[in-house]
Design a protein around this motif. Sequence first.
Motif, short mmCIF file in Angstrom:
data_model
loop_
_atom_site.label_atom_id
_atom_site.label_comp_id
_atom_site.label_asym_id
_atom_site.label_seq_id
_atom_site.Cartn_x
_atom_site.Cartn_y
_atom_site.Cartn_z
N GLU A 36 1.32 9.55 6.28
CA GLU A 36 0.16 8.77 5.85
C GLU A 36 0.57 7.67 4.88
O GLU A 36 0.09 6.53 4.95
N ILE A 37 1.45 8.02 3.95
CA ILE A 37 1.92 7.04 2.96
C ILE A 37 2.71 5.94 3.66
O ILE A 37 2.53 4.75 3.37
N THR A 38 3.58 6.32 4.60
CA THR A 38 4.35 5.33 5.37
C THR A 38 3.42 4.38 6.10
O THR A 38 3.60 3.15 6.06
N ARG A 39 2.42 4.92 6.77
CA ARG A 39 1.50 4.08 7.54
C ARG A 39 0.77 3.10 6.62
O ARG A 39 0.63 1.91 6.96
N ASP A 40 0.32 3.57 5.46
CA ASP A 40 -0.39 2.69 4.52
C ASP A 40 0.50 1.53 4.07
O ASP A 40 0.05 0.37 4.00
N LEU A 41 1.76 1.81 3.75
CA LEU A 41 2.68 0.77 3.27
C LEU A 41 2.93 -0.27 4.35
O LEU A 41 2.91 -1.48 4.10
N VAL A 42 3.16 0.18 5.58
CA VAL A 42 3.44 -0.74 6.68
C VAL A 42 2.21 -1.57 7.01
O VAL A 42 2.29 -2.79 7.21
N MET A 43 1.04 -0.93 7.04
CA MET A 43 -0.18 -1.66 7.35
C MET A 43 -0.46 -2.74 6.31
O MET A 43 -0.89 -3.85 6.64
N GLU A 44 -0.22 -2.42 5.04
CA GLU A 44 -0.46 -3.40 3.99
C GLU A 44 0.49 -4.59 4.13
O GLU A 44 0.09 -5.74 3.94
N LYS A 45 1.73 -4.32 4.48
CA LYS A 45 2.68 -5.41 4.68
C LYS A 45 2.24 -6.30 5.85
O LYS A 45 2.25 -7.53 5.74
N LEU A 46 1.86 -5.68 6.96
CA LEU A 46 1.46 -6.45 8.14
C LEU A 46 0.20 -7.26 7.87
O LEU A 46 0.08 -8.40 8.34
N ARG A 47 -0.73 -6.71 7.09
CA ARG A 47 -1.92 -7.48 6.73
C ARG A 47 -1.54 -8.70 5.90
O ARG A 47 -2.10 -9.79 6.08
N GLY A 48 -0.59 -8.53 4.99
CA GLY A 48 -0.14 -9.66 4.19
C GLY A 48 0.54 -10.72 5.03
O GLY A 48 0.33 -11.93 4.82
#
Length: 337
Positions: free
Chosen positions: A107-119
Amino acid sequence: MTIVELSTHGSSLRRKGERFVVGRKDEATGETKKQEVPAEHVEAILVSANAMISTSAIRLCTERQIQLVMADWVGHPFARMWSSTPGRQTEIRRAQYAALDAEVGNEITRDLVMEKLRGQAGLLRDLKNNRGEGAPREIDEGLEAVRAAAHSARTLPNSRELRSKMLGIEGSAASRYFAALSAALPAQWRFSGRSQNPGTDPFNASLNYMYGIGYSGVAKVAILSGLDPNAGFYHADRYGHPVLTYDLIEPCRPAIDRALLPLFTKREAAESWFERNYAGDPDGEEAPAAGNAVRISPDGRKRLITVYKAQVKDELERATWERCRKITRTLIGGAHR
């Protein structure tokens, strides 16, 4: 909550009941100014200069589970103190280690990656809007690739292979993303692909340098938060490497990209900022570099540091604090399920 920083030589930290008394020397007048801070309002204390710290102040830190961290003059931590008796930090660390190969870690990994891709998507969208109909097609292609990667990352089922699959998803969009950034630059600064350690063109060399500054800020916050910087969720563990810092820098990269771009698109960057075909210093500690390596000159470093401090530093550290708090909440919640 407050982060107390002692960054001037001759500073002091003492205890007065349930308060810290912080003494800071005015470099202009030589006078020491004192400030009292309630311990309940302090989240962490960072000491990056020669300072006097009383044992009673250290005890107050341990009683209140406040991180006391020693850092060098640029803010890179090299030591910290914590209580010898179990407390909240012990609970956090135990939950962090348990989560590394568990669903909570995914879950933590997914949140970090999603935030990067949104940026990344936000940056490319702004580049497209600013250029209107004249936007290079690479920007559209990059935006489409990043959006597709975000969809894949969001819908990827939990499994033991999630992290390796996430690296593949992110990597597939990265080449299109950087191709889009290159297309947005004036012709003389365009590049072919991402190059690291060393950068082989001025833009990548500048990006590597600013990412490097960002690592120090992220590492400082990770340590102050109480998390173990050597236990990452997304990046594989590497002995002696602060892999959690590698995780936490990922969502910050688009903000650094955004700050760097105008130096090139607005034609401020100059050839005098770069030393091309740099081969390293054979008589120094610096490792030899490839023949086509690009090194940032003192003038270039000075300007990049100025931009980082003005546009990136505060927001990067604030956002990283929020991520660390969220990770801590997720870890503790997962441990109690």
